[in-house]
Design an enzyme around this catalytic site. Structure first.
Site, mmCIF file in Angstrom:
data_model
loop_
_atom_site.group_PDB
_atom_site.id
_atom_site.type_symbol
_atom_site.label_atom_id
_atom_site.label_comp_id
_atom_site.label_asym_id
_atom_site.label_seq_id
_atom_site.Cartn_x
_atom_site.Cartn_y
_atom_site.Cartn_z
ATOM 1 N N GLU A 199 4.147 -4.098 -21.068
ATOM 2 C CA GLU A 199 2.525 -4.306 -21.464
ATOM 3 C C GLU A 199 3.036 -2.955 -23.060
ATOM 4 O OE1 GLU A 199 -0.224 -2.722 -17.954
ATOM 5 O OE2 GLU A 199 0.928 -4.659 -17.369
ATOM 6 N N TYR A 278 -2.903 -9.215 -12.338
ATOM 7 C CA TYR A 278 -3.033 -8.997 -10.595
ATOM 8 C C TYR A 278 -4.664 -9.508 -10.083
ATOM 9 C CZ TYR A 278 0.267 -5.114 -11.289
ATOM 10 O OH TYR A 278 1.618 -4.508 -11.617
ATOM 11 N N GLU A 335 4.936 -9.828 -13.075
ATOM 12 C CA GLU A 335 3.798 -8.605 -11.883
ATOM 13 C C GLU A 335 2.484 -9.063 -11.792
ATOM 14 O OE1 GLU A 335 2.072 -4.043 -13.798
ATOM 15 O OE2 GLU A 335 4.085 -4.335 -14.416
ATOM 16 N N GLN A 383 4.338 -4.548 -5.865
ATOM 17 C CA GLN A 383 5.582 -4.042 -5.886
ATOM 18 C C GLN A 383 5.747 -3.552 -4.492
ATOM 19 O OE1 GLN A 383 6.295 -0.153 -8.261
ATOM 20 N NE2 GLN A 383 4.734 -0.790 -10.050
HETATM 21 O O1 AHR Z 1 2.188 -1.861 -11.088
HETATM 22 C C1 AHR Z 1 1.472 -1.171 -11.326
HETATM 23 C C2 AHR Z 1 0.945 -1.084 -13.175
HETATM 24 O O2 AHR Z 1 0.479 -1.408 -13.320
HETATM 25 C C3 AHR Z 1 2.733 -1.346 -13.953
HETATM 26 O O3 AHR Z 1 3.484 0.361 -14.060
HETATM 27 C C4 AHR Z 1 2.283 -1.500 -15.293
HETATM 28 O O4 AHR Z 1 2.734 -2.030 -15.778
HETATM 29 C C5 AHR Z 1 0.444 -2.374 -14.828
HETATM 30 O O5 AHR Z 1 -0.507 -1.682 -15.087
#
Ligand code: AHR
Length: 541
Positions: A199, A278, A335, A383
């Site tokens: 990021e 996300y 992610e 995660q």
């Molecule tokens: O997964 C949590 C956080 O989300 C990570 O550290 C970051 O890369 C993202 O914004």
């Protein structure tokens, strides 16, 4: 999937999955184009992400060799065994935003002498550095996975990253190799994947795409010998980032090279571009849904957001197609997962309950990744343990397998399979402003066996599914289903698991057509076996 032999010819299999009948079932038709095989589905799309955050590493993986929790060299045995069962192929570490403040030298050598730092990325918690390079490599070896190391760009340097790679991979006779041996590991490790920053538009340096592209080129010049390089992510739908990165960092036109493509062919500077995305219930970071006790509106908004993954990949792919028509550069979705409102007593933990909603999101997302297998060559669930949409949750010595874990279990049949296009005809699921496809399907073939994963995200209506295989004749079908009565059904540490996958009741195969009911809000995975193939184009993988 491992089925007992007596279930092999499953026309009617035992089932006790509940199917709420809030509304009338709908019909859906799926055609699997076995005569149009596509790309191979990389096992790496079932990869994981582990960051020093909350209890993701400490307690979730690392308990230390003196812990009463059963462990092997400090790594908990129950977690390792669970991960081995679902064949986790790779793990990204040490972050995340944490990677951007990580200095690897703090976490090598005798553990009692390692400095204690502060994890300023996540709640200013004390970082003991007890889990460092050697412990991580031991962990990935114990679970049978490959490492994906994310190097520090924001507070590190190309020199620090290069020294780390030399330390991990240098021959035993080299200086870095001798230091590694002194610290307990003589043989060099292989590091197949290296992430250059995380990021970098945010916690990884607040860079513009132009600036990062130039910084990336500098890292390339020292990291290229070590492994496949993964460029820092575009933030979700930041297509301008991808465009700039590919323009500035993929192409360099050396005067002695006749074409750009010849240059790429010889030295791919970017192995993969990464994307982070996300799922919330909606599109607003600031307004997150509770992990449990939510309404159907939150369910619908989360499914709507998850479906956007498909469009996101298509649009990043379209940019790649222009810059890299030969398809050398992949997408690493490094992610992904659901991000719900965190528990207020310790928000930096990012610990959240995992429910049926998470399982449906996982099934839908993995189907989307699989269906884009030509470009999506890696993905990392955010995660792996105790953080966000985890596979595993722990409570000290207790461990539970989340509904998301069960999806990864069921999808194992797709690993390394050849993608077979799946066409779905089904009514939409609609609620207020949301109107999205209710059924998602993905199919692949390994050694003549077709695995089909199906998601019915409609929370009220079951789907009467009819599946046809174009270019093949299949007479055996069997499978498992994940479903439950309540939208937020979830396992607890002490009770029975309401979402444990169950054998599907009532899979019928007649004249090559498979019919099965997908309960409302369910994930089904079927295995189809052929007795005869129709044409030469439908040869086994
Ligand atoms: O997964 C949590 C956080 O989300 C990570 O550290 C970051 O890369 C993202 O914004």
């Amino acid at each position: 999937m491992n089925f007992p032999r007596r279930m092999m010819f499953a026309v009617a299999l035992a089932c006790s999955a509940t199917t709420p009948s809030h509304a009338q079932a709908f019909d859906a038709h799926i055609t699997i184009e076995a005569d149009r095989p596509g790309a191979v589905i990389s096992p790496n799309i079932y990869g994981q992400f582990v960051e020093h955050l909350g209890r993701g590493v400490y307690e979730g993986i690392w308990v230390g060799p003196d812990s009463p929790i059963p462990n092997t060299r400090g790594i908990r045995n129950d977690v390792v065994a669970a991960l081995r069962r679902v064949r986790i192929p790779l793990v990204r570490w040490p972050g995340g935003c944490f990677a951007e403040l990580y200095h690897w030298r703090d976490a090598i050598g005798p553990r009692e002498q390692r400095p204690r730092g502060v994890n300023t990325a996540w709640g200013d918690e004390v970082e003991t550095n007890q889990f460092g390079t050697h412990e991580f490599m031991d962990f990935v070896e114990q679970i049978g996975a490959q490492p994906f190391i994310s190097v520090n760009v924001a507070s590190g340097s190309p020199a620090e990253a290069q020294a780390w790679l030399q330390y991990m991979t240098g021959p035993a006779a080299s200086g870095p190799g001798q230091e590694r041996a002194k610290n307990g590991h003589e043989a060099p490790w292989k590091i197949p994947f290296i992430g250059v920053g995380n990021e970098t538009w945010g916690c990884g340096g607040n860079m513009t795409a132009e600036h990062y592209s130039d910084v990336y080129r500098q890292y390339v010049s020292v990291l290229k010998p070590y492994g496949t390089l993964i460029a820092s992510d575009a933030n979700s739908d930041d297509y301008a980032w991808t465009e700039t990165l590919l323009t500035r960092a993929l192409f360099r036109h050396p005067p002695d090279m006749p074409t750009t493509l010849a240059y790429i062919g010889k030295q791919a500077q970017i192995g993969m571009i990464s994307v982070h995305f996300y799922t919330f219930a909606g599109n607003d970071w600031g307004k997150k849904s509770a992990a449990v006790g939510f309404k159907e509106e939150d369910w619908a908004a989360a499914m709507d957001r998850t479906w956007k993954t498909d469009d996101l990949i298509s649009r990043h792919t379209a940019i790649l197609d222009r810059h890299d028509p030969d398809g050398k550069v992949g997408i690493a979705f490094s992610e992904w997962g659901a991000w719900w409102a965190t528990e207020q007593n310790r928000p930096s933990n990012l610990y959240q309950a995992n429910t049926l909603r998470d399982a449906v999101i996982a099934g839908l997302t993995l189907n989307i990744f699989q269906n884009h297998a030509a470009r999506v060559r890696m993905a990392n669930l955010a995660q792996m343990v105790n953080v966000l949409q985890a596979l595993i949750l722990t409570d000290k010595e207790k461990m539970l397998l989340t509904p998301t874990y069960h999806v990864f279990d069921l999808y194992q049949g797709h690993q390394g399979g050849t993608l077979l296009p799946a066409r779905v005809t089904a009514p939409d699921y609609a609620l207020k402003a949301v109107k999205i496809p209710s059924v998602s399907a993905s199919a692949s073939r390994v050694n003549g066996v077709i695995t089909v994963s199906l998601v019915n995200l409609d929370p009220r209506r079951a789907a009467n599914l009819r599946l046809e295989v174009q270019g093949g004749h299949y007479s055996e079908a069997r499978g498992r289903v994940i479903t439950a009565e309540s939208l937020d059904a979830r396992p607890t540490f002490d009770g029975p698991d309401p979402l444990a996958p169950r054998a599907i009741d009532g899979v019928h195969v007649r004249d090559g057509v498979v019919s099965v009911v997908a309960p409302a809000k369910s994930i089904l995975v079927l295995e189809l076996r052929a007795t005869a193939l129709k044409s030469a184009s439908a040869q086994p993988h």
